[in-house]
Structure formats: C-alpha cells, structure tokens
Design a protein around this motif. Structure first.
Motif: not given
Length: 158
Positions: A130-135, A139-141, A146-147, A151-154
């Motif tokens: 995921i991108s920082a913009a999608g954090i 979190y909501a997912r 729904d994971v 998740f790995v932050l780019d």
C-alpha cells in the motif's frame, strides 16, 4: 505463514476460520482440511483430533475452551494472538494432560533457522503493498478484517 511452514514440515494441517472466504486460501497455503468455526457444532467432529493448535485470534471475547477440546492427550494449544485475560478450566487441562503455551518472536538463532527453512522451501509471506496515501483505507480494511494477509507500506511513497 504457519500453514505454509507446517505443511512444508509434513504436518497434516487443518485451518479453522470464522470466514468461508479463507477456504480457498487454506488449500493454496497447504492446508488439507478447512473448518468454518461459525457453523453450529463445527468443532464437535474435531474432538481429540489435533496434537497442536496454533491460536492466532486477537479478540477480547475469545474462548480457548472449545479449542482445548480438539486436542489429543498431551496436546498443546499455543496462544499467539493478544486477547483479554481468559479463564481456562483446570479440568479441560487435566483430562488428557493438555497444555497451554504462549509464544512471541524467537531469538536470533530461531529466527535465522526459520528464515533458512523458508528459503529452502520457497516460503514467502503473502502481502499487499500500500502507498502512504492509502494508509487510512488500509486501517479501515484491517478493522473490517479485510486483509489478505499482511499490508506492507511502500516507503518510497512517504
């Protein structure tokens, strides 16, 4: 990862889950069996079946008792998920000489052994980058369960 590693070690793996959506994943990861624990009496047919249960549930309402009933004599329930304090009946442990254990991350030697084992068997974690913009969405997912599965932050997007 536990399913992949246990299957690579030759264990006959059964995945227990509250989500039917994970059934295909169970097979892909190496489990031979899948049990939907939200079905009425789902665990009844599993009495005295397992040598080991890895419990990864992280819920304050989680009850270990039904899973202790799935253990063979001298079986062990290993708690990996953080839960609220939970009472365990002494009778459920005494009858069958069952054990409850906990485990956190191992030491350097144990971690290296697992990394070596995973490298030898081509075992890698299933991730979603995921991108920082999608954090916030990530979190909501996570809250919605729904994971699949990490998740790995780019870091390049920070």
């Amino acid at each position: 990862m536990a399913v992949k590693i246990a299957a690579a070690m030759g264990a006959e793996v059964t995945m227990l889950s509250t989500s039917r959506a994970k059934e295909a994943d169970a097979q892909r990861l190496g489990a031979r069996h899948f049990v939907l624990t939200t079905e009425p009496d789902a665990l009844d047919g599993l009495a005295f079946r397992f040598d080991l249960v890895l419990d990864t549930v992280a819920s304050p309402q989680h009850d270990y008792a039904p899973y202790l009933g799935t253990l063979k004599p001298f079986g062990t329930l290993v708690v990996l998920g953080l839960t609220a304090p939970s009472a365990v009946s002494g009778l459920s442990l005494i009858m069958g000489n069952k054990r409850v254990a906990g485990s956190a991350i191992g030491g350097i030697r144990e971690n290296q052994e697992m990394l070596d084992f995973c490298g030898e068997h081509g075992i890698v974690a299933d991730i979603e980058t995921i991108s920082a913009a999608g954090i916030e969405d990530a979190y909501a997912r996570m809250i919605r369960n729904d994971v699949r599965y990490r998740f790995v932050l780019d870091a390049a997007t920070i």
